[in-house]
Design an enzyme around this catalytic site. Structure first.
Site, short mmCIF file in Angstrom:
data_model
loop_
_atom_site.label_atom_id
_atom_site.label_comp_id
_atom_site.label_asym_id
_atom_site.label_seq_id
_atom_site.Cartn_x
_atom_site.Cartn_y
_atom_site.Cartn_z
N LYS A 175 -6.33 3.77 8.92
CA LYS A 175 -5.36 4.73 8.36
C LYS A 175 -5.88 6.17 8.47
CE LYS A 175 -3.35 1.41 5.11
NZ LYS A 175 -3.17 1.01 3.71
N SER A 191 0.80 -1.23 0.00
CA SER A 191 0.00 0.00 0.00
C SER A 191 0.83 1.27 0.00
CB SER A 191 -0.95 0.00 1.21
OG SER A 191 -0.22 0.04 2.42
#
Length: 799
Positions: free
Chosen positions: A732, A689
């Site tokens: 996140k 990611s």
């Protein structure tokens, strides 16, 4: 490469078959079975077939002669494939075969051994009629009755029968396991019409049922006879009653025996449990109290009578009251509370006492264990918790067998002894941290405990009796799903608990942590007051983790120091203390986190990414520098293999992108050695990611420009510049908010995940969905206009 196709095995069957004679019973199609071959001629046939296509024909001998010819065999048999053969010491062989289809011998090629014949294969007739479907149900229903009353029918046989989907195969399977004469079985084998075959099998099932009824009648008559041991038992009971009437003293052993007997009668056991427990009680009454076995049996009986055996009554909790309990114990966690209330509503509607399995997953300190306690309070049920973190022995779950010294039941049965009910709330902590060893695999032992199909008759090794665990509500906790076996995950309903942002921590501290910490450290309620600014200062400067455990530790530290000052008369015990910023900094020391030392990408070659860990979300700084020298690309920061591949993709895309633009010098990267680093090198990092973040840092280095302030990003990068979706967006985003990020670049495919993020977390953050890396470049460097190189013009010819 040519396309591969799967050919049914029926199309591979040969027209010529070597024939093997059987003297026992015929073997039906669809059976996997071993056969013993002792005749040396047949052994040679098997060897030849095994080295060839592996197919043989099996026909039953009509007269069981020693050396039969092909004419002495039944003309209808079964073709089989040899799966495996094992040579035996006496010269014979043991052959494992899988039978496939019926055949009839059309022509004899060789009468003597090795017997060879030309065969035709027989297909089932009338397989899909209404009568056949009705007969199929009848067969399965009748066989179910037989299998339940016949111990010779194993559970595997029952499951095989249910799982067969072809009516002809069902008839063949039942015919093969029934106690039927071999000639009758041969007649069934020769019937091609499925309806006729099933009717014939149904006749034999009825005969078997009649035989079972007669057998049960005989067994019942035998059980009604009074045997010697029973007479002695009645005499002993009469003698004991006489002693009690006369007031004669009895020894401690008799007293214990009487206590166990009364408790066992109160439990009202039935079937296997009653028979086993009464047998142990009888053994106990005959034992010498000084023998070692006496203590073992005594402990066993004590464990049994102390377990709850009564069926749980209907639950009486109220949903508004349950919601009030959850709200009173926890701030926020609306998604979690909603899921729990929905679960309780279903139980209320169904008036169901059956248990369930809930898996709470989240970082440390977010309240997983306390949520479990709240569920128990909301349902008004006793609560029992134990941890399996680091557990390596399956006996901790299923208990030790009584043959071992010091044997004891497993944690499940121990917990039931404590809570005294069959329908408690059990919390099993840290299921992602179980280990394995030579002593077994505890996670596999947990499968039986948690499986609703199996735990209705769970057998602890110590008790060795069926016990119903289906009424227990199991709550599992874990920090991550990665280390939990898939079968265990399949059995649980997963509820994710994300981390908290600073405003949530402030409310939790005000309503829960501060009062609890004051009481823990001997201070009066409201003796120390905190305002909003003070609590936010602790959250941002000393406790930036996903949970609130460190927040509470810092509050404890402040209150301990204040308690010390009061004891040493440095403060008045009645003084009301205001915890302002100077006092907090004095008690806790210099802040661990400062705004000016946060993760910022204010230099060329840096970018801020977002990561997900078992501790929750986190921000990640990517750094890149270049040095003169031969072209090269170095990676540091303890990256995993996936992250290294992602960095290589990012570098390859950047070189391709730079080459295709007019502004950048394509020779730049040929004369530079680039070094990409992720700080906190002692922490392992992995995952794809950070792909667009690494590419952005490298582009920033190449162009010599810093990216926009307060911008973070997450997304996997493909070699062609596509931005691919990632996981953990909620965690996140919480980490980004905790670190003052105002804008986040996310993959366009993750827009659907924004609905899962609470509004108060998203508030003040701008999300930029992208599908291409060029879009990331435009967002990160808004004033940099990238112009592609003009393509070569081709001359046009006039018509």
């Amino acid at each position: 490469m040519a396309e591969q196709t799967i050919i049914p095995i029926e199309q591979l069957l040969p027209n010529k078959l070597f024939i093997i004679s059987l003297t026992g019973r015929p073997i039906f199609p669809g059976i996997f079975t071993p056969i013993m071959i002792n005749n040396q001629d047949d052994v040679k046939v098997i060897d030849e077939a095994y080295t060839g296509d592996g197919f043989i024909g099996i026909c039953m001998d009509k007269e069981e002669s020693d050396n039969p010819t092909l004419a002495d065999l039944h003309q209808v048999g079964t073709v089989a494939r040899i799966i495996k053969k094992i040579n035996l010491p006496d010269g014979g062989i043991n052959v494992f075969i899988s039978t496939i289809k019926r055949f009839r011998i059309r022509k004899i090629v060789s009468k003597q051994k090795p017997m060879l014949g030309i065969v035709e294969y027989l297909d089932d007739e009338d397989a899909d009629t209404f009568e056949v479907k009705a007969l199929t149900r009848a067969l399965i229903g009748e066989m179910k009755e037989i299998s339940e009353n016949n111990p010779l029918f194993s559970e595997e046989m029952r499951m095989n029968m249910i799982n067969i989907d072809h009516p002809g195969k069902i008839a063949d399977f039942i015919a093969s396991i029934l106690n039927v004469d071999k000639d009758d079985q041969q007649r069934i084998l020769e019937i091609q019409n499925i309806r006729q075959r099933m009717e014939q099998v149904l006749v034999f099932i009825k005969k078997e049922q009649e035989l079972l009824r007669v057998q049960k009648k005989i067994q019942h008559e035998i059980n009604n006879r009074i045997e010697k041991n029973q007479r002695e038992y009645f005499l002993r009971e009469e003698l004991k009653t006489i002693k009690e009437e006369l007031g004669l003293t009895t020894d401690a052993k008799s007293s214990e025996y009487q206590k166990f007997k009364e408790k066992i009668e109160a439990c009202k056991f039935e079937g296997e449990i009653k028979e086993s427990v009464e047998g142990e009680l009888e053994k106990f009454s005959l034992m010498d109290s000084n023998s070692g076995e006496y203590i073992v049996v005594r402990n066993y009986l004590e464990t049994i009578v102390n377990l709850p055996w009564s069926v749980p009554t209907a639950e009486s909790f109220e949903l508004p009251e349950a919601r009030k309990v959850l709200d009173g114990d926890h701030y926020g966690l609306e998604d979690v509370k909603k899921r729990i209330i929905e679960y309780l509503a279903v139980r209320k509607l169904r008036n169901d006492t059956k248990g369930a399995i809930i898996l709470l997953v989240g970082p440390p300190g977010v309240g997983k264990t306390s949520v479990g306690r709240s569920i128990a309070r909301a349902m008004d049920k006793p609560f029992f918790r134990f941890s399996v973190g680091g557990m390596r022995d399956e006996a901790e779950i299923k208990g030790h067998r009584r043959t071992y010294i010091g044997a004891m039941p497993g944690k499940i049965m121990q917990g039931l002894k404590i809570v005294k009910t069959m329908a408690p709330v059990f919390m099993i902590d840290e299921v992602d941290k179980m280990g394995t060893s030579y002593q077994g695999d505890p996670s596999s032992a947990l499968l039986e405990v948690l499986d609703p199909e199996q735990n209705v008759a769970f057998r602890d090794h110590y008790l060795d009796l069926p016990y119903d665990l289906s009424n227990i509500l199991f709550i599992l906790t874990a920090n991550t799903l990665d280390a939990i076996p898939s079968p265990l995950l399949d059995r649980a309903e997963i509820i994710q608990l994300s981390g908290y942002i600073d405003t949530e921590k402030m409310e939790i501290a005000r309503n829960y942590l501060v009062p609890r910490s004051l009481d823990k450290n001997g201070l009066r309620k409201r003796q120390v007051s905190y305002n909003r600014k003070s609590l936010l200062f602790i959250a941002n400067s000393y406790a930036r983790e996903a949970g609130v455990r460190n927040f509470e530790k810092n509050l404890d530290k402040i209150h301990r120091k204040l308690a010390t000052e009061i004891v040493f008369k440095e403060r008045d015990a009645k003084e009301r203390i205001v915890a302002d910023l100077p006092l907090i900094e004095k008690m806790l020391g210099k802040p661990l986190f400062r705004e000016d030392t946060g993760k910022k990408a204010d230099l060329p070659g840096t970018a801020v990414g977002l990561a997900w860990t078992t501790m929750g979300g986190d921000t990640l700084i990517i750094e890149a520098i270049s040095n003169p020298g031969k072209e090269g690309f170095n990676l540091t920061g303890q990256m995993g293999d996936v992250m290294k591949e992602s960095a290589s993709i990012a570098w390859s895309w950047v070189k391709h992108f730079v080459t295709d633009t007019e502004q950048a010098n394509p020779e730049w990267y040929e004369k530079k050695q680039v070094h990409l680093h992720i700080p906190e090198g002692a922490t392992p990092k992995d995952g794809p990611s950070a792909g667009i973040t690494m590419a952005t840092a490298l582009l920033s280095l190449v162009h010599g420009k810093a990216i926009r302030k307060n911008l973070a990003m997450t997304g996997e990068l493909s070699l062609t510049g596509q931005v691919l979706p990632i996981g953990g967006l909620k965690e996140k985003t919480i980490a980004a908010r905790r670190n003052g990020i105002k804008e986040i670049i996310i993959p366009e495919a993750n827009v659907r995940d924004l609905d899962d993020i609470p509004e108060h977390v998203r508030k003040g953050i701008v999300f930029h969905p992208v599908s291409r890396m060029e879009e990331v470049f435009d967002l990160a460097f808004p004033k940099t206009k990238v112009k592609a190189k003009p393509k070569a013009k081709t001359a046009k010819t006039k018509k």
